[in-house]
Design a protein around this motif. Structure first.
Motif, PDB file in Angstrom:
ATOM      1  N   UNK A 165      -0.234   0.291 -15.520  1.00 26.27           N
ATOM      2  CA  UNK A 165      -0.033   0.143 -16.959  1.00 26.27           C
ATOM      3  C   UNK A 165       1.284   0.837 -17.343  1.00 26.27           C
ATOM      4  N   UNK A 166       2.129   0.106 -18.028  1.00 24.09           N
ATOM      5  CA  UNK A 166       3.388   0.658 -18.528  1.00 24.09           C
ATOM      6  C   UNK A 166       3.336   0.555 -20.056  1.00 24.09           C
ATOM      7  N   UNK A 167       3.438   1.670 -20.704  1.00 26.38           N
ATOM      8  CA  UNK A 167       3.286   1.683 -22.150  1.00 26.38           C
ATOM      9  C   UNK A 167       4.254   2.683 -22.767  1.00 26.38           C
ATOM     10  N   UNK A 168       4.104   2.915 -24.042  1.00 25.46           N
ATOM     11  CA  UNK A 168       5.055   3.752 -24.753  1.00 25.46           C
ATOM     12  C   UNK A 168       6.178   2.893 -25.313  1.00 25.46           C
ATOM     13  N   UNK A 169       7.391   3.437 -25.324  1.00 21.21           N
ATOM     14  CA  UNK A 169       8.518   2.760 -25.958  1.00 21.21           C
ATOM     15  C   UNK A 169       9.275   1.918 -24.934  1.00 21.21           C
ATOM     16  N   UNK A 170       8.562   0.841 -24.494  1.00 24.00           N
ATOM     17  CA  UNK A 170       9.166  -0.168 -23.631  1.00 24.00           C
ATOM     18  C   UNK A 170       9.097  -1.494 -24.357  1.00 24.00           C
ATOM     19  N   UNK A 171       9.844  -2.472 -23.851  1.00 31.94           N
ATOM     20  CA  UNK A 171       9.931  -3.752 -24.552  1.00 31.94           C
ATOM     21  C   UNK A 171       8.708  -4.624 -24.318  1.00 31.94           C
ATOM     22  N   UNK A 172       8.089  -4.546 -23.129  1.00 37.56           N
ATOM     23  CA  UNK A 172       6.938  -5.390 -22.793  1.00 37.56           C
ATOM     24  C   UNK A 172       5.813  -4.507 -22.258  1.00 37.56           C
ATOM     25  N   UNK A 173       5.156  -3.742 -23.108  1.00 41.49           N
ATOM     26  CA  UNK A 173       4.074  -2.887 -22.613  1.00 41.49           C
ATOM     27  C   UNK A 173       2.902  -3.730 -22.101  1.00 41.49           C
ATOM     28  N   UNK A 174       2.170  -3.183 -21.126  1.00 46.44           N
ATOM     29  CA  UNK A 174       1.020  -3.890 -20.575  1.00 46.44           C
ATOM     30  C   UNK A 174       0.808  -3.528 -19.123  1.00 46.44           C
ATOM     31  N   UNK A 175      -0.061  -4.329 -18.469  1.00 46.85           N
ATOM     32  CA  UNK A 175      -0.390  -4.118 -17.058  1.00 46.85           C
ATOM     33  C   UNK A 175       0.528  -4.993 -16.210  1.00 46.85           C
ATOM     34  N   UNK A 176       1.191  -4.371 -15.242  1.00 49.39           N
ATOM     35  CA  UNK A 176       2.145  -5.081 -14.396  1.00 49.39           C
ATOM     36  C   UNK A 176       1.783  -4.863 -12.933  1.00 49.39           C
ATOM     37  N   UNK A 177       1.844  -5.965 -12.160  1.00 50.30           N
ATOM     38  CA  UNK A 177       1.469  -5.925 -10.752  1.00 50.30           C
ATOM     39  C   UNK A 177       2.674  -5.619  -9.877  1.00 50.30           C
ATOM     40  N   UNK A 178       2.377  -4.941  -8.759  1.00 50.14           N
ATOM     41  CA  UNK A 178       3.418  -4.622  -7.796  1.00 50.14           C
ATOM     42  C   UNK A 178       2.822  -3.909  -6.611  1.00 50.14           C
ATOM     43  N   UNK A 179       3.654  -3.572  -5.666  1.00 48.56           N
ATOM     44  CA  UNK A 179       3.208  -2.840  -4.485  1.00 48.56           C
ATOM     45  C   UNK A 179       3.161  -1.349  -4.794  1.00 48.56           C
ATOM     46  N   UNK A 180       2.303  -0.650  -4.068  1.00 47.55           N
ATOM     47  CA  UNK A 180       2.225   0.787  -4.269  1.00 47.55           C
ATOM     48  C   UNK A 180       3.522   1.484  -3.919  1.00 47.55           C
ATOM     49  N   UNK A 181       4.316   0.868  -3.034  1.00 48.24           N
ATOM     50  CA  UNK A 181       5.576   1.481  -2.618  1.00 48.24           C
ATOM     51  C   UNK A 181       6.707   1.211  -3.590  1.00 48.24           C
ATOM     52  N   UNK A 182       6.475   0.319  -4.565  1.00 50.86           N
ATOM     53  CA  UNK A 182       7.528   0.060  -5.549  1.00 50.86           C
ATOM     54  C   UNK A 182       7.797   1.322  -6.357  1.00 50.86           C
ATOM     55  N   UNK A 183       9.085   1.504  -6.731  1.00 51.44           N
ATOM     56  CA  UNK A 183       9.463   2.697  -7.482  1.00 51.44           C
ATOM     57  C   UNK A 183       9.091   2.535  -8.943  1.00 51.44           C
ATOM     58  N   UNK A 184       9.140   3.657  -9.651  1.00 51.29           N
ATOM     59  CA  UNK A 184       8.840   3.616 -11.079  1.00 51.29           C
ATOM     60  C   UNK A 184       9.863   2.770 -11.828  1.00 51.29           C
ATOM     61  N   UNK A 185      11.096   2.686 -11.294  1.00 50.92           N
ATOM     62  CA  UNK A 185      12.102   1.819 -11.914  1.00 50.92           C
ATOM     63  C   UNK A 185      11.675   0.357 -11.867  1.00 50.92           C
ATOM     64  N   UNK A 186      11.029  -0.051 -10.750  1.00 50.68           N
ATOM     65  CA  UNK A 186      10.575  -1.442 -10.640  1.00 50.68           C
ATOM     66  C   UNK A 186       9.554  -1.764 -11.724  1.00 50.68           C
ATOM     67  N   UNK A 187       8.609  -0.860 -11.960  1.00 44.36           N
ATOM     68  CA  UNK A 187       7.588  -1.118 -12.972  1.00 44.36           C
ATOM     69  C   UNK A 187       8.175  -1.058 -14.376  1.00 44.36           C
ATOM     70  N   UNK A 188       9.128  -0.151 -14.607  1.00 46.49           N
ATOM     71  CA  UNK A 188       9.773  -0.118 -15.916  1.00 46.49           C
ATOM     72  C   UNK A 188      10.553  -1.403 -16.179  1.00 46.49           C
ATOM     73  N   UNK A 189      11.216  -1.917 -15.139  1.00 47.34           N
ATOM     74  CA  UNK A 189      11.979  -3.153 -15.306  1.00 47.34           C
ATOM     75  C   UNK A 189      11.059  -4.321 -15.583  1.00 47.34           C
ATOM     76  N   UNK A 190       9.875  -4.365 -14.915  1.00 45.61           N
ATOM     77  CA  UNK A 190       8.914  -5.436 -15.184  1.00 45.61           C
ATOM     78  C   UNK A 190       8.399  -5.364 -16.615  1.00 45.61           C
TER      79      UNK A 190
END
Length: 553
Positions: A164-189
């Motif tokens: 879950x990526x929330x707060x002051x982002x443009x597209x808050x919500x649940x985003x899928x990815x690998x556990x090895x993905x960095x926090x930058x990857x999830x923020x970009x999604x």
């Protein structure tokens, strides 16, 4: 080359010397502003190649530092884990065994972290790097079959996790990815941090009701550091509200809005982030203090000890005079085309360091092109054209016929005025008298010293039938040159001639013939019936075409 010296090529070649050696014996006609400025190493001008202006005027900072991190499309989730990925429950592993026994298994790591192999049993692989799974599985198989068995094991794909990526982002919500993905990857999604509302310096990763990591993206932008964390199902990334912002513009490398990690930013931190140019010496601080406008002027050194508040804007400027001036050399010269000299260096001192060929150069015709003089000449020309236009269009005519004649003349002159407004004066400064004596004028930054070449012709122009260059002869007088140019034109008259020397000096009533390199100009005869306008128009022609300033005693 030091003054008072010259080098030669023998009887077969021309000598090379500095200009003062050619202007007068032992420099008798030269005066200098300093004693002992003989060589560049002793304080004289220094030769350099062409350089650019180190200062740069940047506009107001409007882009948030770090916003470029999220300008690309979000990365797609991949099934191919990197070798450093740590295996966890739910991952799929392929194992092939051949030799004494043969088996091929594609298994899923169970919740206990084990992978089951027939005839072998469970093998714990959770917590193992993807690059080490071959070694771990092979070691466990050889504990049962010690010989004649080959093993090949590989991680097929990592299980997907929902974060879950929330707060002051443009597209808050649940985003899928690998556990090895960095926090930058999830923020970009999630569309990235909202640059108008979100914080780049306060990002939290929450797991099971507690914060397991905090991220300051400025550390990544400046040093490449990110927390080493493996994302798990149900993790939440929270972007905090944007903190205070401080802008930097002007002579800086990083023209951005910078987020303050606390309520105030030390000036030293802004200097580290903005990276002022070497030419920046001062800073203008603008902001608000106590609901009132605030402004302060400080040196860059003083800025480092100040506290900067939210919405402050710091403009870096260069506000100290340069200790040197840059002067260009054009024309018949030997040596560098650019000289760097102290601010109090005079023309005569500079000429001590300019080598010329005495056969080719015309030292008596040296002149300066000065940008400040060109600007003054432009202003004078524009003022003269404004006066001329007022006289043309505000004159009162006694009859209709006179009014029509004046209207035709006004249109003709107006056409010339429009063309004259596009004239760009060269800013010529006359610094040599008729004897070749140099004026000891102090040099300005941007001056161009022009050394004309010797010529054996006289240019005859103006109101003559065939304007052209005429070969100079010592026995020729002004009428002889006019006849060589086809005689006077219809508006030419013998009493209206002048000579412009190679240095730019004007001789309005010449009594002697021109010298080699001079220009003989036949002026137009004025029409008595419209004397005032004709006089102003002629004056405008002089100012736009022959403008030069004399700087001689």
């Amino acid at each position: 080359m030091p003054p008072g010296t010259a080098t030669g090529q023998g009887a077969r070649g021309p000598q090379v010397g500095t200009l003062p050696n050619l202007l007068g014996a032992a420099g008798d006609a030269i005066t200098t502003s300093r004693a002992g400025s003989a060589t560049a190493a002793e304080g004289g001008p220094t030769a350099v190649g062409p350089i650019g202006d180190p200062s740069r005027a940047a506009g107001p900072a409007t882009v948030v530092f770090g916003a470029a991190l999220f300008t690309r499309a979000p990365p797609s989730a991949t099934d191919s884990p990197n070798p450093n990925y740590v295996i966890r429950a739910g991952d799929r592993v392929s194992v092939t065994i051949w030799g004494f026994i043969e088996a091929s298994v594609v298994g899923v790591v169970d919740p206990e972290g084990n992978l089951f192999l027939p005839q072998i049993g469970p093998i714990r692989v959770a917590g193992t790097r993807a690059g080490d799974v071959q070694r771990v599985v092979e070691a466990e198989v050889r504990r049962v079959y010690s010989q004649q068995v080959q093993v090949y094991a590989v991680l097929l794909n990592a299980s997907q996790v929902g974060v879950f990526v929330t707060g002051y982002v443009r597209l808050p919500g649940r985003h899928m990815g690998a556990g090895s993905d960095s926090i930058l990857d999830y923020l970009t999604r999630a569309g990235g941090v909202d640059p108008g509302r979100g914080s780049y310096r306060d990002i939290a990763v929450n797991r099971g009701g507690r914060t397991v990591a905090r991220v300051d993206l400025y550390r990544f932008l400046l040093t490449g550091q990110l927390p080493n964390i493996t994302m798990q199902e149900g993790d939440t990334v929270v972007v905090a509200p944007q903190g205070a912002m401080v802008g930097a513009d002007g002579a800086v490398r990083n023209n951005f809005l910078f987020e303050v990690s606390g309520r105030a930013m030390p000036g030293s931190e802004l200097l580290r982030l903005a990276s002022p140019l070497p030419s920046a010496t001062n800073a203008v601080i603008r902001g608000t203090r106590g609901s009132q406008p605030f402004a302060r002027y400080a040196t860059v050194r003083e800025l480092g000890s100040l506290q900067l508040m939210d919405q402050d804007t710091i403009t870096f400027i260069t506000d100290s005079p340069a200790p040197t001036v840059r002067v260009s050399i054009e024309g018949s010269r030997i040596g560098p085309s650019v000289l760097i000299a102290d601010r109090d260096t005079t023309l005569c001192t500079l000429l001590d360091h300019v080598a010329v060929d005495p056969v080719l150069a015309n030292p008596a015709g040296v002149f300066l092109l000065r940008p400040s003089v060109a600007a003054q000449q432009t202003r004078v020309i524009n003022e003269a054209m404004d006066r001329l236009e007022r006289q043309l269009f505000m004159a009162v005519s006694s009859t209709t016929g006179v009014a029509e004649i004046r209207a035709v003349e006004a249109n003709l002159v107006s056409t010339y005025i429009q063309r004259a407004r596009r004239t760009r004066p060269e800013g010529r400064l006359v610094v040599m008298d008729r004897t070749g004596r140099c004026a000891d004028v102090r040099l300005e930054d941007g001056d161009v010293v022009v050394i004309p070449e010797r010529v054996q012709t006289v240019l005859v122009s103006g109101e003559v039938s065939v304007p052209q260059a005429v070969v100079w002869r010592p026995d020729m007088r002004i009428p002889d040159y006019v006849r060589a140019a086809g005689g006077f034109a219809e508006r030419g008259v013998e009493t209206q001639v002048m000579i412009r020397k190679a240095s730019g000096e004007l001789i309005l009533e010449p009594t002697e013939g021109p010298a080699p390199g001079d220009e003989l100009i036949a002026l137009p005869r004025l029409d008595p019936k419209n004397f005032q306008i004709a006089r102003d128009l002629l004056n405008l022609i002089f100012q736009s075409a022959l403008s030069a300033r004399v700087f001689m005693n």
